[in-house]
Write an enzyme that holds these catalytic residues in place. Sequence first.
Site, short mmCIF file in Angstrom:
data_model
loop_
_atom_site.label_atom_id
_atom_site.label_comp_id
_atom_site.label_asym_id
_atom_site.label_seq_id
_atom_site.Cartn_x
_atom_site.Cartn_y
_atom_site.Cartn_z
N GLN A 1 0.84 -1.20 0.00
CA GLN A 1 0.00 0.00 0.00
C GLN A 1 0.88 1.26 0.00
OE1 GLN A 1 -2.85 0.19 3.22
NE2 GLN A 1 -3.87 2.00 2.37
N HIS B 1 -8.74 1.91 -0.55
CA HIS B 1 -9.22 1.83 -1.93
C HIS B 1 -9.13 0.38 -2.40
CE1 HIS B 1 -4.92 2.68 -1.91
NE2 HIS B 1 -4.84 1.96 -3.02
#
Length: 113
Positions: A90, A96
Amino acid sequence: MSAPTLFERIVAREIPSTIVYEDADYIAIRDIAPKAPVHLLVIPKVVSARIDEITGEAEMGRLMLTAVKVARSQLSDYRLVVNVGKGGGQEVFHTHVHVLGGWEEGSPVGFGA
Ligand code: AMP
């Protein structure tokens, strides 16, 4: 108050993006550095840094339902990916879901595509 995240700034139109879907609670944009022929990001407008901060069943369910809806609007087959934490790849700490697809027949191979 902490600085707005990159995706909050996209929601606010402070940073340009290609928006493919938006409702009151979610936005979906094209990834700026696509890792597949079609690469979208489905983003809740309410900020959590990473998906495992979401504890509500409804909130988690709506995120995945929105990701599937966005994916199905453009693709028949696809991959959903969530990178969780730095060690999980990430880079943007605003939850998301990646929607990836559009590969030629035979791709992708394994999880490397
Ligand atoms: P992750 O590594 O899961 O945090 O994914 C972050 C994603 O955001 C990466 O795939 C980036 O290419 C993408 N990204 C970074 N900046 C932008 C931007 N301005 N517009 C669209 N996508 C972006």
